[in-house]
Each structure stands twice: as structure tokens, then as C-alpha cells.
Design a protein around this motif. Structure first.
Motif, PDB file in Angstrom:
ATOM      1  N   ALA A 157       0.826  -1.206   0.000  1.00  0.00           N
ATOM      2  CA  ALA A 157       0.000   0.000   0.000  1.00  0.00           C
ATOM      3  C   ALA A 157       0.859   1.254   0.000  1.00  0.00           C
ATOM      4  O   ALA A 157       0.547   2.243  -0.681  1.00  0.00           O
ATOM      5  CB  ALA A 157      -0.925  -0.012   1.220  1.00  0.00           C
ATOM      6  N   LEU A 158       1.971   1.206   0.765  1.00  0.00           N
ATOM      7  CA  LEU A 158       2.875   2.355   0.788  1.00  0.00           C
ATOM      8  C   LEU A 158       3.487   2.588  -0.585  1.00  0.00           C
ATOM      9  O   LEU A 158       3.565   3.736  -1.061  1.00  0.00           O
ATOM     10  CB  LEU A 158       3.967   2.131   1.835  1.00  0.00           C
ATOM     11  CG  LEU A 158       3.511   2.178   3.308  1.00  0.00           C
ATOM     12  CD1 LEU A 158       4.654   1.780   4.226  1.00  0.00           C
ATOM     13  CD2 LEU A 158       3.016   3.571   3.655  1.00  0.00           C
ATOM     14  N   LYS A 159       3.905   1.487  -1.217  1.00  0.00           N
ATOM     15  CA  LYS A 159       4.490   1.601  -2.558  1.00  0.00           C
ATOM     16  C   LYS A 159       3.452   2.110  -3.539  1.00  0.00           C
ATOM     17  O   LYS A 159       3.734   2.979  -4.376  1.00  0.00           O
ATOM     18  CB  LYS A 159       5.026   0.247  -3.016  1.00  0.00           C
ATOM     19  CG  LYS A 159       6.248  -0.219  -2.253  1.00  0.00           C
ATOM     20  CD  LYS A 159       6.728  -1.569  -2.778  1.00  0.00           C
ATOM     21  CE  LYS A 159       7.960  -2.059  -2.008  1.00  0.00           C
ATOM     22  NZ  LYS A 159       8.415  -3.388  -2.496  1.00  0.00           N
ATOM     23  N   GLU A 160       2.210   1.545  -3.400  1.00  0.00           N
ATOM     24  CA  GLU A 160       1.154   1.965  -4.304  1.00  0.00           C
ATOM     25  C   GLU A 160       0.779   3.423  -4.060  1.00  0.00           C
ATOM     26  O   GLU A 160       0.518   4.183  -5.009  1.00  0.00           O
ATOM     27  CB  GLU A 160      -0.070   1.060  -4.110  1.00  0.00           C
ATOM     28  CG  GLU A 160      -1.247   1.375  -5.009  1.00  0.00           C
ATOM     29  CD  GLU A 160      -0.951   1.119  -6.473  1.00  0.00           C
ATOM     30  OE1 GLU A 160      -1.718   1.601  -7.321  1.00  0.00           O
ATOM     31  OE2 GLU A 160       0.052   0.430  -6.774  1.00  0.00           O
ATOM     32  N   LYS A 164       0.954   6.251  -6.703  1.00  0.00           N
ATOM     33  CA  LYS A 164      -0.207   7.064  -7.018  1.00  0.00           C
ATOM     34  C   LYS A 164       0.080   8.547  -6.793  1.00  0.00           C
ATOM     35  O   LYS A 164      -0.402   9.406  -7.535  1.00  0.00           O
ATOM     36  CB  LYS A 164      -1.403   6.629  -6.171  1.00  0.00           C
ATOM     37  CG  LYS A 164      -1.997   5.301  -6.603  1.00  0.00           C
ATOM     38  CD  LYS A 164      -3.205   4.939  -5.752  1.00  0.00           C
ATOM     39  CE  LYS A 164      -3.840   3.646  -6.225  1.00  0.00           C
ATOM     40  NZ  LYS A 164      -5.023   3.274  -5.406  1.00  0.00           N
ATOM     41  N   ARG A 165       0.863   8.827  -5.722  1.00  0.00           N
ATOM     42  CA  ARG A 165       1.204  10.228  -5.455  1.00  0.00           C
ATOM     43  C   ARG A 165       2.012  10.809  -6.607  1.00  0.00           C
ATOM     44  O   ARG A 165       1.733  11.922  -7.074  1.00  0.00           O
ATOM     45  CB  ARG A 165       1.994  10.325  -4.151  1.00  0.00           C
ATOM     46  CG  ARG A 165       2.219  11.758  -3.674  1.00  0.00           C
ATOM     47  CD  ARG A 165       3.192  11.785  -2.533  1.00  0.00           C
ATOM     48  NE  ARG A 165       4.521  11.350  -2.964  1.00  0.00           N
ATOM     49  CZ  ARG A 165       5.383  12.111  -3.648  1.00  0.00           C
ATOM     50  NH1 ARG A 165       5.052  13.352  -4.000  1.00  0.00           N
ATOM     51  NH2 ARG A 165       6.569  11.643  -3.993  1.00  0.00           N
ATOM     52  N   GLN A 166       2.982  10.014  -7.038  1.00  0.00           N
ATOM     53  CA  GLN A 166       3.800  10.467  -8.154  1.00  0.00           C
ATOM     54  C   GLN A 166       2.962  10.595  -9.419  1.00  0.00           C
ATOM     55  O   GLN A 166       3.114  11.566 -10.177  1.00  0.00           O
ATOM     56  CB  GLN A 166       4.967   9.498  -8.383  1.00  0.00           C
ATOM     57  CG  GLN A 166       5.961   9.463  -7.237  1.00  0.00           C
ATOM     58  CD  GLN A 166       7.056   8.433  -7.437  1.00  0.00           C
ATOM     59  OE1 GLN A 166       7.062   7.695  -8.419  1.00  0.00           O
ATOM     60  NE2 GLN A 166       7.992   8.376  -6.492  1.00  0.00           N
ATOM     61  N   GLU A 167       2.080   9.584  -9.626  1.00  0.00           N
ATOM     62  CA  GLU A 167       1.225   9.629 -10.799  1.00  0.00           C
ATOM     63  C   GLU A 167       0.276  10.823 -10.720  1.00  0.00           C
ATOM     64  O   GLU A 167       0.029  11.510 -11.724  1.00  0.00           O
ATOM     65  CB  GLU A 167       0.432   8.314 -10.899  1.00  0.00           C
ATOM     66  CG  GLU A 167      -0.503   8.226 -12.093  1.00  0.00           C
ATOM     67  CD  GLU A 167       0.236   8.127 -13.413  1.00  0.00           C
ATOM     68  OE1 GLU A 167      -0.403   8.327 -14.462  1.00  0.00           O
ATOM     69  OE2 GLU A 167       1.452   7.852 -13.407  1.00  0.00           O
ATOM     70  N   ALA A 168      -0.266  11.044  -9.491  1.00  0.00           N
ATOM     71  CA  ALA A 168      -1.171  12.173  -9.311  1.00  0.00           C
ATOM     72  C   ALA A 168      -0.451  13.500  -9.544  1.00  0.00           C
ATOM     73  O   ALA A 168      -1.008  14.426 -10.148  1.00  0.00           O
ATOM     74  CB  ALA A 168      -1.771  12.132  -7.905  1.00  0.00           C
TER      75      ALA A 168
END
Length: 295
Positions: A157-160, A164-168
Motif C-alpha cells: 500500500a505504501l508503494k502503491e 499514485k502520489r507520483q502519478e497524481a
């Protein structure tokens, strides 16, 4: 025949034999009198004396015999009584022994059942204890498994979340750039649309005014007037379908006679003039008109 009766008969027989022997011995030992030819009387007296003695002796023997018989009967009765008591005691002992054996058998059976019950309870306890240990071991494995899965899930979840943060962030930057670009394009488009809308509004207003004038002209042609209507007016609300068919006419105020004539003039035409263009029709589908007779 009972053993007691046989014993009584044997005892009486023995007593009779003894009495017989006694009597026989008495007569055999009694001295015989020598006949006395000179004196007959003594001979007769001796004979009488001997018979009396014999009778006494016999009576004595009989009395002794009766006493012995009575004593024997009493002894035999005592023997019978003791035998009966012994038999009763034996039967009671046998019954007591049977009851004791039954009680012992019942006790052994009860002990056997209690032992079996205790053994079953012990087996159940061991089985439950084993099942409990297995359940605890299984629960421990499940707990460790869940903990491991939880850690892996949290890490994932942390990796995801980071991905996601980077993708966002990337999308945010792209969206920001796109929004700025779209904003600029929208501003240009809105400016163009505003210009077209203003132009169209003028056109629609012109068209609406044109068709309103045509509708008033149609009503005026169908309106039957007289001098009494001079200087009078009537306000009407007219609703029309897209083909110009009048669906409803409502009086908004004015001269009653003129309003009646104006409503008749509206319904006299099958349809009223209306534009086929939707935006123009929307302005004409419900209009308010003031009818004034032209005299």
C-alpha cells in the motif's frame, strides 16, 4: 415318608425288642415249683403271686417304655424344630448369599460403568485438549499469516500510495498545463460564442418581433369591431404548438367585450405565424399581446 418318621419307627421297634428280651429272661430265670402232692394250696398261692409280679413288671416296663417313647418323641420334635430352624437359616443364608452376590454383581457393574464413564470422560478431555491445542496452533499460524499479509499489504500500500502520489503529481502537472491551455481556448471560444450569441440574439429578437407583428396582424384581420370598442384594449396570453396551433388563450385584463372578440379572432385562424427555428419558437410559444381595434 420323612426321615423323622423313619427314625421314630426304628426307635419303637428297638424298644419292643428290648421289652421282649426282658420278659423272656424273666420267665426263663423263674424257678419252677415242684408239685407237692400233699399240699395243694401253696401251689395255687405261688402261682397268684407270680402273676401279680409279672403284671407289675409288665406295667413298669410299659411305663418306662412310654416314658422313653415320650422322651424320644420330644427329642425327635426338638430335632425337627432344630432341623426346621436350620433349614430356615440355610434358606435365609442362601437368600442372603444370593442378595449379596446380586449386590456384589450390581456393584461390579456399577463400578464397571463408572470406570467406563470415567474413561470416556478422560478420553473426551484428552480429545478436547488435543483439539484445543490444534485450534490454538492453527490460530497462531493464522495470526502469523495475517500479520505477515498485513505487513506485505501495508508495504504494498505504501508503494502503491507513493506510485499514485507520483502519478497524481504528474497528472496534476499535466492537468494544470492542460487546464491553462483549455482556459485559454475556452476564453477564445467564449469570446467567439459571445459574439455569435449577440449576433444571434439580435437575429432572434428581430425574428420574434417580426412574428409578433405577423400574429397581431392575423388577429386584427379576424377581429370584428364596432364603435363601442374605440379606445379600448385587451391583454391576452397566447400559447402555441410548434406548428402555430393555438393551445390556450388567457385574458390578462382589459375590456370584456373586446377581450371576447379578441379571443374569437385568435381561434378563428387554424394556426398563427410561427418560426420553425427552435430558438425563435421558444420565444414565441407563449407570448403576451395587447389587442387594440383599428377604427
Amino acid at each position: 415318608m420323612s426321615k423323622l418318621r423313619i427314625a421314630v419307627i426304628i426307635s419303637l421297634s428297638m424298644h419292643l425288642v428290648v421289652v421282649g428280651l426282658l420278659i423272656g429272661g424273666y420267665f426263663s430265670t423263674t424257678p419252677k415249683e415242684i408239685p407237692n402232692p400233699f399240699n395243694a394250696a401253696p401251689i395255687i398261692e405261688a402261682k397268684v403271686v407270680d402273676e401279680t409280679q409279672i403284671q407289675k413288671q409288665l406295667q413298669k416296663v410299659k411305663d418306662e417304655q412310654n416314658a422313653k417313647r415320650l422322651k424320644e418323641e420330644n427329642r425327635l420334635k426338638e430335632i425337627e424344630r432344630k432341623a426346621a430352624l436350620a433349614e430356615q437359616k440355610r434358606k435365609q443364608q442362601k437368600l442372603d448369599k444370593k442378595k449379596a452376590e446380586q449386590a456384589a454383581a450390581a456393584a461390579r457393574e456399577k463400578q464397571k460403568k463408572e470406570k467406563a464413564k470415567a474413561q470416556k470422560l478422560e478420553e473426551d478431555r484428552k480429545r478436547k485438549e488435543l483439539a484445543k491445542k490444534k485450534a490454538e496452533a492453527q490460530a497462531k499460524r493464522e495470526k502469523e499469516k495475517r500479520a505477515k499479509e498485513k505487513r506485505e499489504k501495508e508495504q504494498k500500500a505504501l508503494k502503491e500510495a507513493e506510485r499514485k502520489r507520483q502519478e497524481a503529481e504528474r497528472k496534476r502537472q499535466e492537468a494544470k498545463a492542460k487546464a491553462e491551455q483549455e482556459k485559454m481556448l475556452n476564453e477564445q471560444l467564449q469570446a467567439e460564442q459571445a459574439a455569435r450569441q449577440a449576433k444571434r440574439s439580435k437575429q432572434v429578437l428581430t425574428e420574434v418581433q417580426k412574428y409578433q407583428a405577423l400574429i397581431k396582424q392575423t388577429i386584427q384581420r379576424n377581429l370584428i369591431v364596432d364603435d363601442a370598442m374605440k379606445g379600448k384594449s385587451c391583454r391576452l396570453n397566447i400559447r402555441m404548438a410548434s406548428n402555430g396551433l393555438v393551445t390556450q388563450v388567457t385574458e390578462l385584463g382589459g375590456n370584456t367585450i373586446l377581450c371576447r372578440a379578441a379571443k374569437a379572432a385568435v381561434f378563428k385562424s387554424d394556426t398563427l405565424p410561427v418560426s420553425r427555428e427552435p430558438d425563435v419558437y421558444q420565444q414565441l410559444r407563449e407570448i403576451n399581446l395587447t389587442v387594440e381595434p383599428e377604427l
